[in-house]
Design a protein around this motif. Structure first.
Motif, short mmCIF file in Angstrom:
data_model
loop_
_atom_site.label_atom_id
_atom_site.label_comp_id
_atom_site.label_asym_id
_atom_site.label_seq_id
_atom_site.Cartn_x
_atom_site.Cartn_y
_atom_site.Cartn_z
N ALA A 323 0.83 -1.20 0.00
CA ALA A 323 0.00 0.00 0.00
C ALA A 323 0.87 1.26 0.00
CB ALA A 323 -0.93 -0.01 1.22
N PHE A 324 1.98 1.22 0.72
CA PHE A 324 2.90 2.35 0.74
C PHE A 324 3.44 2.64 -0.66
CE2 PHE A 324 7.33 3.76 0.77
CZ PHE A 324 7.24 4.95 1.46
N MET A 325 3.82 1.58 -1.37
CA MET A 325 4.35 1.77 -2.72
C MET A 325 3.29 2.34 -3.65
SD MET A 325 7.53 0.88 -2.56
CE MET A 325 8.11 0.51 -4.23
N LYS A 326 2.05 1.85 -3.55
CA LYS A 326 0.99 2.37 -4.40
C LYS A 326 0.60 3.79 -4.03
CE LYS A 326 -0.60 0.50 -7.27
NZ LYS A 326 -0.20 0.35 -8.67
N ASP A 327 0.58 4.10 -2.74
CA ASP A 327 0.25 5.46 -2.30
C ASP A 327 1.27 6.48 -2.81
OD1 ASP A 327 -2.04 4.71 -0.96
OD2 ASP A 327 -1.03 4.46 0.98
N ASN A 328 2.52 6.01 -2.98
CA ASN A 328 3.59 6.89 -3.45
C ASN A 328 3.87 6.71 -4.95
OD1 ASN A 328 5.03 8.32 -0.96
ND2 ASN A 328 4.36 6.29 -0.31
N LYS A 329 2.92 6.01 -5.62
CA LYS A 329 2.98 5.83 -7.08
C LYS A 329 4.31 5.23 -7.53
CE LYS A 329 -0.32 9.52 -8.13
NZ LYS A 329 -0.77 9.67 -6.73
N ARG A 330 4.75 4.21 -6.81
CA ARG A 330 5.99 3.52 -7.14
C ARG A 330 5.67 2.07 -7.48
NH1 ARG A 330 9.79 4.98 -2.08
NH2 ARG A 330 11.33 3.85 -3.33
N LYS A 331 6.28 1.55 -8.53
CA LYS A 331 6.04 0.18 -8.95
C LYS A 331 6.83 -0.78 -8.07
CE LYS A 331 4.93 1.32 -13.74
NZ LYS A 331 5.21 1.04 -15.16
N TYR A 332 6.22 -1.94 -7.80
CA TYR A 332 6.86 -2.89 -6.89
C TYR A 332 6.54 -4.32 -7.31
CZ TYR A 332 2.30 -3.86 -4.86
OH TYR A 332 1.00 -4.24 -4.69
N SER A 333 7.31 -5.25 -6.72
CA SER A 333 7.07 -6.68 -6.91
C SER A 333 7.27 -7.39 -5.58
CB SER A 333 8.02 -7.28 -7.95
OG SER A 333 7.81 -6.74 -9.23
N VAL A 334 6.50 -8.44 -5.37
CA VAL A 334 6.74 -9.40 -4.29
C VAL A 334 6.96 -10.74 -4.97
CG1 VAL A 334 5.82 -10.52 -2.24
CG2 VAL A 334 5.30 -8.11 -2.67
N ARG A 335 8.11 -11.34 -4.76
CA ARG A 335 8.49 -12.54 -5.52
C ARG A 335 8.56 -13.78 -4.63
NH1 ARG A 335 6.80 -11.51 -10.26
NH2 ARG A 335 7.82 -9.78 -11.33
N TYR A 336 8.29 -14.92 -5.27
CA TYR A 336 8.43 -16.22 -4.61
C TYR A 336 9.30 -17.12 -5.46
CZ TYR A 336 6.09 -17.10 -0.23
OH TYR A 336 5.79 -17.17 1.10
N VAL A 337 10.12 -17.93 -4.79
CA VAL A 337 10.91 -18.94 -5.50
C VAL A 337 10.36 -20.31 -5.10
CG1 VAL A 337 12.95 -17.48 -5.58
CG2 VAL A 337 12.67 -19.05 -3.67
N PRO A 338 10.29 -21.26 -6.03
CA PRO A 338 9.64 -22.55 -5.75
C PRO A 338 10.49 -23.54 -4.97
CG PRO A 338 10.43 -22.50 -8.01
CD PRO A 338 10.72 -21.13 -7.44
N LEU A 339 11.64 -23.10 -4.48
CA LEU A 339 12.55 -24.00 -3.76
C LEU A 339 12.17 -24.09 -2.29
CD1 LEU A 339 15.87 -22.58 -5.26
CD2 LEU A 339 14.56 -24.53 -6.10
N THR A 340 12.36 -25.25 -1.70
CA THR A 340 12.20 -25.40 -0.25
C THR A 340 13.49 -24.97 0.42
OG1 THR A 340 10.62 -27.22 -0.48
CG2 THR A 340 11.74 -26.99 1.64
N LEU A 341 13.43 -23.88 1.17
CA LEU A 341 14.61 -23.34 1.83
C LEU A 341 14.47 -23.33 3.34
CD1 LEU A 341 15.28 -20.27 -0.52
CD2 LEU A 341 16.34 -22.53 -0.60
N CYS A 342 13.30 -23.73 3.85
CA CYS A 342 13.06 -23.66 5.29
C CYS A 342 12.25 -24.87 5.74
CB CYS A 342 12.32 -22.36 5.62
SG CYS A 342 11.86 -22.18 7.36
N TRP A 343 12.65 -25.45 6.86
CA TRP A 343 11.92 -26.55 7.50
C TRP A 343 11.56 -26.10 8.91
CZ3 TRP A 343 15.67 -27.14 3.95
CH2 TRP A 343 15.44 -28.03 2.89
N THR A 344 10.28 -26.13 9.22
CA THR A 344 9.81 -25.66 10.52
C THR A 344 9.11 -26.78 11.27
OG1 THR A 344 8.46 -23.97 11.62
CG2 THR A 344 7.61 -24.87 9.57
N GLU A 345 9.17 -26.72 12.58
CA GLU A 345 8.55 -27.77 13.39
C GLU A 345 7.06 -27.51 13.52
OE1 GLU A 345 9.14 -30.02 17.70
OE2 GLU A 345 10.39 -28.30 17.17
N GLY A 346 6.25 -28.43 13.02
CA GLY A 346 4.80 -28.27 13.06
C GLY A 346 4.20 -28.85 14.33
#
Length: 521
Positions: A323-346
């Motif tokens: 929202a901050f980026m859009k309010d300030n009229k700046r283009k942005y991206s949020v990216r994901y990589v398909p690799l498993t890089l983290c294992w957490t205890e469920g």
């Protein structure tokens, strides 16, 4: 039209309501299935694009480059005495040239801090920093006298009753322009920093256009760059339960043996492989997991950092950053990589799992309420027109629609109004579709990345998809509705304890007994 026909042709009001409800649910369900199909297609394209783009990349160049940006790894810790040593050792083994590890001891009441001091030869030091984000007071900062641990910083602070408050303290202490936020009970891949910083480095100028006539002074035409700034990146998480871990390093990946973590592993793979990667294809990633996320510190700070009062602090901060980026009229991206890089205890017990999912449900309702102005607002681009409407319709409302649908089905059965042939066909179709989507995600993950050593492990996990609609999904629905109820009634949330099992290849009875007594946030 049928609603009005029933109303004016002798049908009762409740008959008309029933017809309207069935029609609405049919449209809702059909659109949801179509959305899942589109996400699956976009995900497959996105993953193929990622693999093709990075097939010939030499990541060692980043490791050896003096221009690699610095990264601060922030890991809050509260009563993590059972696993803290191996966890920190894991964080110190990253294959990356310029990073620091900031462990934030959030007022632990066990021996977490004492173990850190003894193991890593820590001493209290004077440490200059500027408080950019609000957090509970920082009491002391420790550094190691051993140069082998020079990247380690330990912060001792007053308990803030939330991970968000501890994370803000870590951001205040951090030295670098990017930070990775994780949980101290996670095991991270040694190449995590390389893989997550690459989207930030990849995002280059996509378009250059001329602006005006040639300059009278220099004679050149000035250009304007169309730059899209990456503000966050994330990757796939899995359950560490039943995996082999030695001194903080992942040795052997296995699906969890116990029922609840096994279901959760299946759910995570589906959510990341088909969900997040599908949204990545159209640059509409809704959030970055609190267990593993890298952020642009400048934007995170300007957006206000983590909200310690939020029950979904990870999604809340990403939303405010976007929202901050859009309010300030700046283009942005949020990216994901398909690799498993983290294992957490469920969570392994229904009580702890229920507490976790109720909190997630409450957090989603809270975020939809706080940021309701974004829903359907074209000012916020994809965030307002795609991400938030989808989350509202198919994440927030889904448990409510399912629960009322079950009640309505029971009513039709009791009153003898149900059309059994049609009902059975519909149930079989939805069930088969659900199993197909989950199986597709699991098989695509194994074919592409081969995290499991044997296909038997993959097939065993796929079989959980056949049980999910009867066991796991009803639990998720129930606990989500419970979270909504807690949000609406303003019920005070009590942070519970989760019994850590600890990590190790062959834990001794002494370690197991100690783990059983450990209490965490």
């Amino acid at each position: 039209m049928k609603l009005f026909y029933d109303l004016f042709s002798g049908g009762t009001f409740w008959d008309a309501v029933g017809v309207f409800y069935q029609s609405a649910v049919f449209i809702y369900g059909t659109s949801l299935l179509m959305a899942y199909a589109m996400l699956a297609i976009m995900s497959l394209i996105s993953i193929q694009r990622y693999m093709k783009k990075n097939a010939s990349v030499d990541f060692q160049v980043i490791v050896e480059s003096p221009l690699a940006p610095g990264i601060s790894v922030i890991a809050p810790a509260f009563n993590e005495g059972v696993t803290i040593i191996s966890n920190v050792r894991s964080l110190l083994t990253f294959n990356y040239p310029k990073f620091e590890v900031i462990i934030v001891n959030d007022g632990s009441t066990d021996d977490t801090l004492e173990k850190l001091i003894d193991e890593y030869e820590l001493v209290h030091v004077e440490y200059a920093f500027r408080e950019k984000l609000n957090c509970e007071p920082i009491k002391r900062i420790f550094k190691s006298t051993n140069r082998a641990y020079e990247k380690l910083v330990v912060v001792d602070k007053v308990n803030g009753k939330s991970k968000a408050d501890a994370s803000n303290a870590g951001i205040n202490i951090s030295s670098y322009d990017y930070f990775l936020c994780t949980d101290v009970d996670c095991i991270l891949d040694k190449d995590t920093l390389i893989k997550l910083i690459k989207p930030f480095m990849d995002e280059e100028t996509t378009k250059v256009k001329e602006v005006g006539a040639p300059c009278q002074e220099c004679g050149y035409v000035h250009i304007e760059e169309d730059y899209r700034r990456v503000i966050a990146s994330g990757a796939t998480l899995r359950m560490v339960n039943s995996c082999d871990v030695d001194e903080g390093l992942m040795i052997r990946v296995r699906p969890p043996r116990r029922l609840i973590p096994r279901f959760q592993e299946m759910e995570y793979i589906r959510a990341y492989m088909l969900g997040k990667m599908g949204w990545d294809f159209i640059n509409a990633v809704p959030n970055v997991s609190g267990g593993l996320g890298m952020f642009d510190k400048e934007i995170a700070v300007k957006a206000g950092g983590y909200d310690s009062k939020s029950f979904g602090e990870d999604m809340d901060m990403v939303t405010r950053m976007c929202a901050f980026m859009k309010d300030n009229k700046r283009k942005y991206s949020v990216r994901y990589v398909p690799l498993t890089l983290c294992w957490t205890e469920g969570p392994t017990t229904l009580k702890v799992f229920g507490r976790q999912r109720s909190r997630w449900g409450r957090g989603l309702a809270q975020i939809m309420s706080i940021h309701r102005k974004i829903i359907g607002n074209p000012r916020y681009g994809r965030l307002g027109l795609i991400v938030f409407p989808y989350n509202f319709l198919y994440e927030l409302l889904a448990p409510i629609v399912e629960f009322t649908g079950i009640l309505f089905y029971i009513y039709l059965i009791i009153t003898g109004q149900i059309n059994w042939p049609f009902a059975i066909i519909l149930i079989v179709f939805v069930y088969t579709y659900s199993v197909m989507i989950t199986t597709l995600a699991l098989l695509w993950d194994q074919l592409t990345f081969k995290y499991y050593k044997t296909w038997g492990e993959t097939i065993g996990l796929c079989l959980m998809a056949f049980l999910e609609p009867f066991i796991y999904h009803p639990l998720i629905m129930f606990f989500a509705i419970k979270g909504y109820f807690n949000f609406v009634t303003g019920r005070k949330h009590v942070w519970g304890n989760m019994q850590r099992q600890g990590f190790g290849m062959q834990p001794t009875k002494k370690k197991t007994d100690a783990a059983a007594m450990a209490a965490t946030k």
